[in-house]
Write a protein that holds these residues in place. Structure first.
Motif, PDB file in Angstrom:
ATOM      1  N   GLU A 178      49.748   9.360   6.782  1.00 39.30           N
ATOM      2  CA  GLU A 178      50.059   7.934   6.625  1.00 39.30           C
ATOM      3  C   GLU A 178      49.226   7.160   7.652  1.00 39.30           C
ATOM      4  N   ASP A 179      48.992   5.881   7.354  1.00 37.14           N
ATOM      5  CA  ASP A 179      48.244   5.038   8.295  1.00 37.14           C
ATOM      6  C   ASP A 179      49.033   4.849   9.581  1.00 37.14           C
ATOM      7  N   VAL A 180      48.342   4.869  10.698  1.00 34.77           N
ATOM      8  CA  VAL A 180      48.970   4.517  11.973  1.00 34.77           C
ATOM      9  C   VAL A 180      48.606   3.061  12.245  1.00 34.77           C
ATOM     10  N   ASP A 181      49.609   2.241  12.459  1.00 35.82           N
ATOM     11  CA  ASP A 181      49.377   0.809  12.633  1.00 35.82           C
ATOM     12  C   ASP A 181      49.227   0.480  14.123  1.00 35.82           C
ATOM     13  N   PHE A 182      48.017   0.113  14.508  1.00 40.07           N
ATOM     14  CA  PHE A 182      47.752  -0.191  15.917  1.00 40.07           C
ATOM     15  C   PHE A 182      47.920  -1.683  16.228  1.00 40.07           C
ATOM     16  N   ALA A 183      48.118  -2.499  15.173  1.00 35.08           N
ATOM     17  CA  ALA A 183      48.117  -3.958  15.360  1.00 35.08           C
ATOM     18  C   ALA A 183      49.174  -4.369  16.381  1.00 35.08           C
ATOM     19  N   GLY A 184      48.745  -5.147  17.351  1.00 39.68           N
ATOM     20  CA  GLY A 184      49.668  -5.679  18.354  1.00 39.68           C
ATOM     21  C   GLY A 184      50.131  -4.640  19.369  1.00 39.68           C
ATOM     22  N   LYS A 185      49.586  -3.422  19.318  1.00 40.07           N
ATOM     23  CA  LYS A 185      50.075  -2.339  20.179  1.00 40.07           C
ATOM     24  C   LYS A 185      49.173  -2.123  21.395  1.00 40.07           C
ATOM     25  N   ARG A 186      49.818  -1.640  22.464  1.00 40.46           N
ATOM     26  CA  ARG A 186      49.066  -1.201  23.648  1.00 40.46           C
ATOM     27  C   ARG A 186      48.842   0.298  23.479  1.00 40.46           C
ATOM     28  N   VAL A 187      47.571   0.659  23.350  1.00 39.70           N
ATOM     29  CA  VAL A 187      47.234   2.055  23.031  1.00 39.70           C
ATOM     30  C   VAL A 187      46.536   2.689  24.229  1.00 39.70           C
ATOM     31  N   GLY A 188      46.908   3.926  24.520  1.00 35.97           N
ATOM     32  CA  GLY A 188      46.192   4.716  25.525  1.00 35.97           C
ATOM     33  C   GLY A 188      45.521   5.880  24.826  1.00 35.97           C
ATOM     34  N   LEU A 189      44.246   6.110  25.093  1.00 30.59           N
ATOM     35  CA  LEU A 189      43.546   7.239  24.470  1.00 30.59           C
ATOM     36  C   LEU A 189      43.017   8.153  25.567  1.00 30.59           C
ATOM     37  N   VAL A 190      43.356   9.428  25.480  1.00 27.40           N
ATOM     38  CA  VAL A 190      42.941  10.403  26.490  1.00 27.40           C
ATOM     39  C   VAL A 190      41.838  11.260  25.888  1.00 27.40           C
ATOM     40  N   GLY A 191      40.661  11.289  26.547  1.00 31.02           N
ATOM     41  CA  GLY A 191      39.605  12.188  26.083  1.00 31.02           C
ATOM     42  C   GLY A 191      38.379  11.448  25.587  1.00 31.02           C
ATOM     43  N   THR A 192      37.228  11.853  26.088  1.00 28.17           N
ATOM     44  CA  THR A 192      35.976  11.195  25.712  1.00 28.17           C
ATOM     45  C   THR A 192      34.945  12.232  25.268  1.00 28.17           C
ATOM     46  N   GLY A 193      35.385  13.152  24.385  1.00 33.26           N
ATOM     47  CA  GLY A 193      34.449  14.047  23.698  1.00 33.26           C
ATOM     48  C   GLY A 193      33.985  13.366  22.412  1.00 33.26           C
ATOM     49  N   SER A 194      33.399  14.149  21.514  1.00 31.33           N
ATOM     50  CA  SER A 194      32.871  13.569  20.264  1.00 31.33           C
ATOM     51  C   SER A 194      33.947  12.805  19.508  1.00 31.33           C
ATOM     52  N   THR A 195      35.175  13.322  19.525  1.00 32.57           N
ATOM     53  CA  THR A 195      36.252  12.691  18.766  1.00 32.57           C
ATOM     54  C   THR A 195      36.641  11.355  19.387  1.00 32.57           C
ATOM     55  N   GLY A 196      36.938  11.362  20.698  1.00 30.66           N
ATOM     56  CA  GLY A 196      37.313  10.122  21.371  1.00 30.66           C
ATOM     57  C   GLY A 196      36.235   9.067  21.195  1.00 30.66           C
ATOM     58  N   ILE A 197      34.990   9.496  21.296  1.00 27.44           N
ATOM     59  CA  ILE A 197      33.862   8.552  21.203  1.00 27.44           C
ATOM     60  C   ILE A 197      33.754   7.956  19.799  1.00 27.44           C
ATOM     61  N   GLN A 198      34.196   8.696  18.780  1.00 28.39           N
ATOM     62  CA  GLN A 198      34.245   8.132  17.426  1.00 28.39           C
ATOM     63  C   GLN A 198      35.444   7.194  17.258  1.00 28.39           C
ATOM     64  N   ALA A 199      36.579   7.590  17.847  1.00 23.45           N
ATOM     65  CA  ALA A 199      37.818   6.850  17.580  1.00 23.45           C
ATOM     66  C   ALA A 199      37.929   5.558  18.396  1.00 23.45           C
ATOM     67  N   ILE A 200      37.398   5.576  19.629  1.00 27.05           N
ATOM     68  CA  ILE A 200      37.608   4.451  20.543  1.00 27.05           C
ATOM     69  C   ILE A 200      37.150   3.104  19.957  1.00 27.05           C
ATOM     70  N   PRO A 201      35.923   3.006  19.402  1.00 26.45           N
ATOM     71  CA  PRO A 201      35.520   1.683  18.878  1.00 26.45           C
ATOM     72  C   PRO A 201      36.408   1.202  17.729  1.00 26.45           C
ATOM     73  N   VAL A 202      36.890   2.134  16.912  1.00 29.57           N
ATOM     74  CA  VAL A 202      37.689   1.752  15.735  1.00 29.57           C
ATOM     75  C   VAL A 202      39.087   1.321  16.180  1.00 29.57           C
ATOM     76  N   ILE A 203      39.683   2.080  17.095  1.00 31.43           N
ATOM     77  CA  ILE A 203      41.034   1.722  17.559  1.00 31.43           C
ATOM     78  C   ILE A 203      40.978   0.411  18.352  1.00 31.43           C
TER      79      ILE A 203
END
Ligand code: N01
Length: 541
Positions: free
Chosen positions: A177-202
């Protein structure tokens, strides 16, 4: 109410395959349609796709270019499929894999929603018995693992996670299911290939994103774009040529590493070449010079270029310095590629925390607490990678002759012959297992090579009337030494936090796991072993 007539199911096959990703699907096709065997695939997911079925995090996209990240065994399949972008996004890869499953009528021999919880070898019957989470048992002389190299999520054991009041996710077990980030304070741990792909989108969706960085990383722009009609036509017309290049080079990609040393050119020419590679984008950056992975001083020139790019892109100098504070040679860890990664740190709603300087102490109900302060969060995303290469195999609880568990056999690190077989585990084949090039290559190429080798091997055994194949201990010792020699000839072991070394999982043996001698050389070795009557393996009749 249980059916009183039901008996425990025990089904017999010629071969069992675990996993229905790229590897399991092609292995099924080869054994069933080419050798005529009765085969069953067991797959934990509800559909095909393997690693891609689970890795559906925001921004998930392949780092290999679409025309290389494809099966090449069927010219018709290759020519019929149209990729839309230079790098396919996860949903498009899933469409491709479902298309392959339909086209070759694979689903009828795949049992979905079925997790394997044990596999036992019986010496007397020369059979493997596989147990599923639902208590079924399936029996076959051959067992083939097609479980991927990066499929066991590594959720860090940070104290307090169970008390977190918000939602948390690991990128490798992302919900459907979609994760709704709208209006949320998000913390992301990790800056490998995955984090580097996800960070700009989140960052685009969230109210605020805090990135927790332990090891800073290089990244080169992917320069992703929709494919033009002209390029698509070129791909269709070039099946043989692309297949040849991906099979003839070291990394299974559709490009060659230039036969040019860093020291063959002037510093100005070198920077111009790096600039051109940056503009072109992608993993080809590694291919600008042949010595980047072998000569530290040569690597330093690329490293300096890339760190300067970070300083040029990121406006805040303190943030830029944290991002550029990279402790390993370029490409000694798997190099990420990105779409707007460093630019994301110029957004008002994104901040960077170095958890090397101020480690995470614990997770509290309201967020993440470091040694310095507390970060209030609604969602935590762990882009913390995988128990790579050995994790997916060890969790199957495989036991070979005399009950020897794979975990015991690999207590000091994986020991295989060619990444394909293990002493004490007859007739078990591990597709892209540790000791093979696997993760150092474009995976579909490594998978096709292994699947075809295993298929030929089983065909050979049947033709000769042999029923059992197992490597000789000496062949394993020799191969483990070759894997170490190949790694030590490169800068790869110098990245001390790399998952290639198992360093990301506490307590895991520090052993360089993939074979770094190159895909083309590895293929030649495997072909020679087969041509010499499966040299190094013992066949019994
Ligand atoms: O995982 P990683 P990934 N506290 O292990 C950090 C493939 N892939 O999922 O380096 C804080 O590379 C960890 O820090 P450190 C590709 O082969 C392919 O990103 O251990 N941080 C690191 O920064 C890739 O290499 C595609 O110090 C913690 C990060 O988490 C592989 O998957 C796309 C931590 C993990 O990085 C794995 O990439 C994406 C902790 N306790 C990925 N634990 C394709 O395109 C870990 N970290 C096909």
């Amino acid at each position: 109410m249980p059916d009183i007539h039901s008996t425990p199911t025990q089904r017999e096959y010629d071969a069992l395959i675990i996993g229905a990703g790229f590897a399991g699907m092609y292995q099924l096709l080869c054994l069933r349609d080419r050798l005529g065997l009765n085969v069953q695939v067991l797959e934990a997911g509800k559909g095909v796709g393997g690693t891609w079925y689970w890795n559906r995090y925001p921004g998930a996209r392949c780092d290999s270019e679409s025309h290389a990240y494809s099966y090449t065994f069927s010219k018709e399949l290759y020519e019929d499929w149209d990729w839309s972008e230079r790098y396919p996004e996860q949903p498009e890869i899933m469409r491709y894999m479902n298309h392959v499953a339909d086209r070759f009528d694979l689903r009828r021999d795949i049992q979905f929603d079925t997790r394997v919880v044990g596999a036992r070898y019986n010496d007397a019957s020369n059979r493997w018995t596989v147990t599923t989470g639902a208590g079924e048992t399936l029996i076959a002389p051959f067992l083939i693992t097609a479980v991927g190299s990066l499929s066991t999520a590594n959720v860090p054991a940070i104290p307090g996670l169970e008390d977190f009041a918000g939602e948390w996710y690991h990128t490798g077990q992302w919900p459907h299911e979609d994760v709704d980030f709208a209006g949320k304070r998000v913390g992301l741990v990790g800056t490998g290939s995955t984090g580097i792909q996800a960070i700009p989108v989140i960052a685009e969706a969230a109210a605020h994103l805090t990135v927790f960085q332990r090891t800073a990383n290089y990244s080169v722009p992917a320069q992703n774009a929709p494919l033009t009609a002209e390029f698509k036509q070129w791909v269709k017309d070039s099946h043989a040529e692309i297949r040849h290049v991906t099979r003839a080079n070291t990394n299974g990609q559709a490009f060659y590493i230039e036969d040019r040393s860093v020291w063959d050119v002037t510093p100005e020419q070198r920077n111009a070449l790096y600039d051109a590679a940056w503009a072109k984008g992608g993993l080809q950056f590694r291919g600008v010079f042949r010595d980047l992975l072998f000569d530290k001083a040569a690597n330093d020139t690329a490293s300096t270029f890339l760190k300067n790019k970070i300083r040029q892109i990121v406006n805040d100098s303190a943030t830029a310095e944290l991002l550029a504070d990279i402790d390993h040679p370029y490409a000694a860890k798997r190099p990420p590629i990105d779409t707007g990664y460093f630019e994301t740190f110029n957004r008002e709603n994104v901040s960077l925390v170095s958890v090397r300087a101020t480690p995470i102490e614990r997770i509290v109900p309201a967020g993440i607490r470091t040694t310095e302060t507390e970060y209030p969060l609604d969602i935590i995303v762990f882009a913390t990678g995988f128990d790579a290469m050995t994790g997916p195999l060890l969790r199957l609880d495989i036991r070979g002759r005399d009950g020897l568990s794979l975990r015991e056999a690999w207590a000091t690190g994986p020991r295989t012959y060619l990444g394909l077989q293990v002493v004490g585990f007859p007739n078990l084949f591990t597709i892209t297992g540790p000791g093979s090039p696997s993760v150092l290559t474009n995976m579909p190429v490594a998978i096709e090579q292994h699947v075809e080798w295993i298929t030929d091997c089983i065909a050979h055994l049947r033709t000769k009337g042999a029923t059992r194949i197992e490597p000789a201990a000496e062949a394993v010792d020799n191969w483990v030494a070759q894997v170490n020699t190949a790694a030590n000839a490169t800068l790869l072991p110098q990245a001390s936090s790399s998952w290639y070394l198992g360093a990301n999982v506490p307590g895991k043996p520090r052993v360089f796991m993939p074979y770094a001698g190159g895909m083309a050389r590895y293929r030649a070795i495997c072909d020679e072993v087969a041509a010499n009557g499966y040299q190094g393996f013992a066949l019994s009749y």
